[in-house]
Design an enzyme around this catalytic site. Structure first.
Site, PDB file in Angstrom:
ATOM      1  N   GLY A  40       0.826  -1.202   0.000  1.00  0.00           N
ATOM      2  CA  GLY A  40       0.000   0.000   0.000  1.00  0.00           C
ATOM      3  C   GLY A  40       0.858   1.249   0.000  1.00  0.00           C
ATOM      4  O   GLY A  40       2.014   1.208  -0.440  1.00  0.00           O
ATOM      5  N   ASP A  69      -8.093  -0.986   1.959  1.00  0.00           N
ATOM      6  CA  ASP A  69      -8.616   0.372   2.198  1.00  0.00           C
ATOM      7  C   ASP A  69      -8.943   1.111   0.897  1.00  0.00           C
ATOM      8  O   ASP A  69      -9.669   2.102   0.923  1.00  0.00           O
ATOM      9  CB  ASP A  69      -7.593   1.212   2.980  1.00  0.00           C
ATOM     10  CG  ASP A  69      -7.177   0.554   4.278  1.00  0.00           C
ATOM     11  OD1 ASP A  69      -7.975  -0.208   4.833  1.00  0.00           O
ATOM     12  OD2 ASP A  69      -6.038   0.802   4.726  1.00  0.00           O
ATOM     13  N   ARG A 112      -8.905   2.784   7.422  1.00  0.00           N
ATOM     14  CA  ARG A 112      -8.068   3.908   7.882  1.00  0.00           C
ATOM     15  C   ARG A 112      -8.795   5.235   7.704  1.00  0.00           C
ATOM     16  O   ARG A 112      -9.928   5.359   8.124  1.00  0.00           O
ATOM     17  CB  ARG A 112      -6.709   3.902   7.169  1.00  0.00           C
ATOM     18  CG  ARG A 112      -5.806   2.805   7.662  1.00  0.00           C
ATOM     19  CD  ARG A 112      -4.387   3.083   7.350  1.00  0.00           C
ATOM     20  NE  ARG A 112      -4.211   3.310   5.916  1.00  0.00           N
ATOM     21  CZ  ARG A 112      -3.049   3.587   5.356  1.00  0.00           C
ATOM     22  NH1 ARG A 112      -1.966   3.693   6.096  1.00  0.00           N
ATOM     23  NH2 ARG A 112      -2.942   3.764   4.062  1.00  0.00           N
ATOM     24  N   ARG A 137     -26.353  -2.309  19.718  1.00  0.00           N
ATOM     25  CA  ARG A 137     -25.261  -3.282  19.833  1.00  0.00           C
ATOM     26  C   ARG A 137     -24.176  -2.890  18.826  1.00  0.00           C
ATOM     27  O   ARG A 137     -24.485  -2.381  17.740  1.00  0.00           O
ATOM     28  CB  ARG A 137     -25.738  -4.698  19.482  1.00  0.00           C
ATOM     29  CG  ARG A 137     -26.701  -5.297  20.490  1.00  0.00           C
ATOM     30  CD  ARG A 137     -26.011  -5.663  21.809  1.00  0.00           C
ATOM     31  NE  ARG A 137     -26.911  -6.375  22.704  1.00  0.00           N
ATOM     32  CZ  ARG A 137     -27.755  -5.797  23.564  1.00  0.00           C
ATOM     33  NH1 ARG A 137     -27.821  -4.463  23.631  1.00  0.00           N
ATOM     34  NH2 ARG A 137     -28.523  -6.527  24.338  1.00  0.00           N
TER      35      ARG A 137
HETATM   36  O1  F6P Z   1      -4.356  -0.825   5.885  1.00  0.00           O
HETATM   37  C1  F6P Z   1      -5.061  -1.983   6.086  1.00  0.00           C
HETATM   38  C2  F6P Z   1      -5.593  -2.059   7.481  1.00  0.00           C
HETATM   39  O2  F6P Z   1      -6.325  -3.256   7.609  1.00  0.00           O
HETATM   40  C3  F6P Z   1      -6.436  -0.854   7.913  1.00  0.00           C
HETATM   41  O3  F6P Z   1      -7.729  -0.874   7.376  1.00  0.00           O
HETATM   42  C4  F6P Z   1      -6.365  -0.985   9.420  1.00  0.00           C
HETATM   43  O4  F6P Z   1      -6.528   0.274  10.047  1.00  0.00           O
HETATM   44  C5  F6P Z   1      -4.975  -1.500   9.643  1.00  0.00           C
HETATM   45  O5  F6P Z   1      -4.555  -2.100   8.437  1.00  0.00           O
HETATM   46  C6  F6P Z   1      -4.871  -2.509  10.756  1.00  0.00           C
HETATM   47  O6  F6P Z   1      -3.547  -2.850  10.930  1.00  0.00           O
HETATM   48  P1  F6P Z   1      -3.018  -4.011  11.885  1.00  0.00           P
HETATM   49  O7  F6P Z   1      -2.917  -5.252  11.053  1.00  0.00           O
HETATM   50  O8  F6P Z   1      -1.681  -3.513  12.343  1.00  0.00           O
HETATM   51  O9  F6P Z   1      -3.996  -4.166  13.009  1.00  0.00           O
END
Ligand code: F6P
Length: 366
Positions: free
Chosen positions: A118, A143, A187, A283
């Site tokens: 990415g 994302d 994100r 919830r």
């Molecule tokens: O960038 C991909 C992503 O899955 C985001 O959507 C999320 O905020 C982040 O990575 C989570 O990262 P980790 O695997 O460090 O929890």
């Protein structure tokens, strides 16, 4: 350039997603069978070049990628803490080990690297290019926030997971007359929330690009209830934020050496606030890494295959420093610098949001 290349390397960096193995397979098959090149798989992103005992990498052949097309994850492993320009050191410090990466690639006689990642991986690629490493990029992330490509692979698979989850929440929301909130990843970009929310028939969608007012959400839900709708679905992007406020983090900026701070947790907070303001029973469900797991969708398998083959042809044409991209229906290539110039965000006034508003979806704002 094709006849000057003898060996290429491939690495997967950042958070994993479905379709990585489809790209690796396509790179290996195209490089070996079309060009007769050797392929080295670097393990665990650029971390694999910085091991104490030397580089952790292995030759990849048609045999070693057999059967991996439908497999989620990455056979090479990955890391989202592996920036060679800022590796975690003693006592929370960050050290620049990029020269070691360059040296290892030179020792391994690698002529070019296919880096699948990415925005973080593309930034590292751009910096390594300045140190003389030849790279091409393949855009990956659930994302979908990378500029210069209409879509990244992995996004479609994540959308499927999120949409199915919303469908499932619908039935239980309806049975219990509840307001169900579901937090999705993405994100600081609202693509997953917006498109999964639209696909799943959500009533409220909260995305980072449109700051929300919790009173506004509560009022919309009360109005729905008064109109006889006994349940509601609220899709919340992990990066959504209130008007004048900030996103919610699980680890605060600066608390994770070598890695980005982790978003998440907004859904629980909002569920409590909405229950308090609207009187509805609420919830919260956080989908989390379910969105990154499992088998890639057919779209991601095909896109990953197209991106992988295009990346190898790009090296053959001498297109180092460029990233393959999907624009319209065509796979093209763009400068990596363009892909990282800014994040690709949802246009709050764009057709997608207008279309959602037209079918009655509320964005938590006027
Ligand atoms: O960038 C991909 C992503 O899955 C985001 O959507 C999320 O905020 C982040 O990575 C989570 O990262 P980790 O695997 O460090 O929890």
């Amino acid at each position: 350039m094709a006849d000057k290349v003898r060996r290429i390397a491939v690495s997967t960096g950042g958070g994993d997603c479905p379709g990585l193995n489809a790209v690796i397979r396509a790179v290996v098959k195209t490089a070996t069978s079309v060009y007769g090149w050797e392929v080295l798989g670097i393990e665990t992103g650029f971390d694999g070049l910085l091991g104490r005992g030397g580089a952790r990498c292995r030759p990849l052949t048609t045999e070693s990628v057999r059967g991996i097309l439908p497999q989620g994850g990455t056979i090479l492993g990955t890391s989202n803490r592996g920036n060679p320009f800022a590796m975690p050191g003693e006592g929370g410090t960050l050290i620049d080990r990029s020269r070691e990466v360059v040296e290892r690639l030179r020792e391994l006689e690698v002529d070019a690297v296919v880096t699948i990642g990415g925005d973080g991986s593309m930034r590292i690629a751009a910096q390594l290019m300045e140190l003389g490493v030849g790279l091409v990029g393949v855009p990956k992330t659930i994302d979908n926030d990378l500029e210069a490509t209409d879509v990244t692979f992995g996004y479609d698979s994540a959308l499927h997971v999120a949409t199915e989850a919303i469908d499932r929440l619908h039935t239980t929301a309806e049975s219990h007359h509840r307001v169900m909130l579901v937090e999705v990843m993405g994100r600081h970009a609202g693509w997953i929330a917006l498109e999964a929310g639209m696909a799943g028939g959500a009533d409220v969608i909260l995305i980072p690009e449109i700051p929300f007012g919790v009173e506004h959400i509560a009022m919309a839900l009360v109005q729905r209830a008064r109109a006889g709708r006994k349940f509601s679905i609220v899709v919340v992007s992990e990066g959504a934020l209130p008007v004048g406020g900030s996103p919610t983090y699980r680890t605060w900026p600066g608390s994770a050496p070598g890695g980005a701070p982790r978003l998440g947790g907004i859904c629980d907070r909002l569920a409590a606030e909405i229950a308090h303001l609207s009187g509805a029973e609420t919830r919260a469900t956080v989908l989390g890494h379910l969105q990154r797991g499992g088998s890639p969708s057919p779209f991601d398998r095909v896109l990953g295959t197209r991106f992988g083959t295009a990346a190898v042809h790009l090296i053959a044409r001498g297109g180092l420093g460029r990233m393959v991209a999907l624009q319209g229906t065509a796979v093209v290539d763009v400068p990596i610098a363009e892909a990282i110039s800014r994040p690709k965000l949802v246009d709050p006034e764009g057709e997608l949001v207008q279309s959602a508003r037209s079918v009655g979806i509320n964005f938590g704002s006027a």
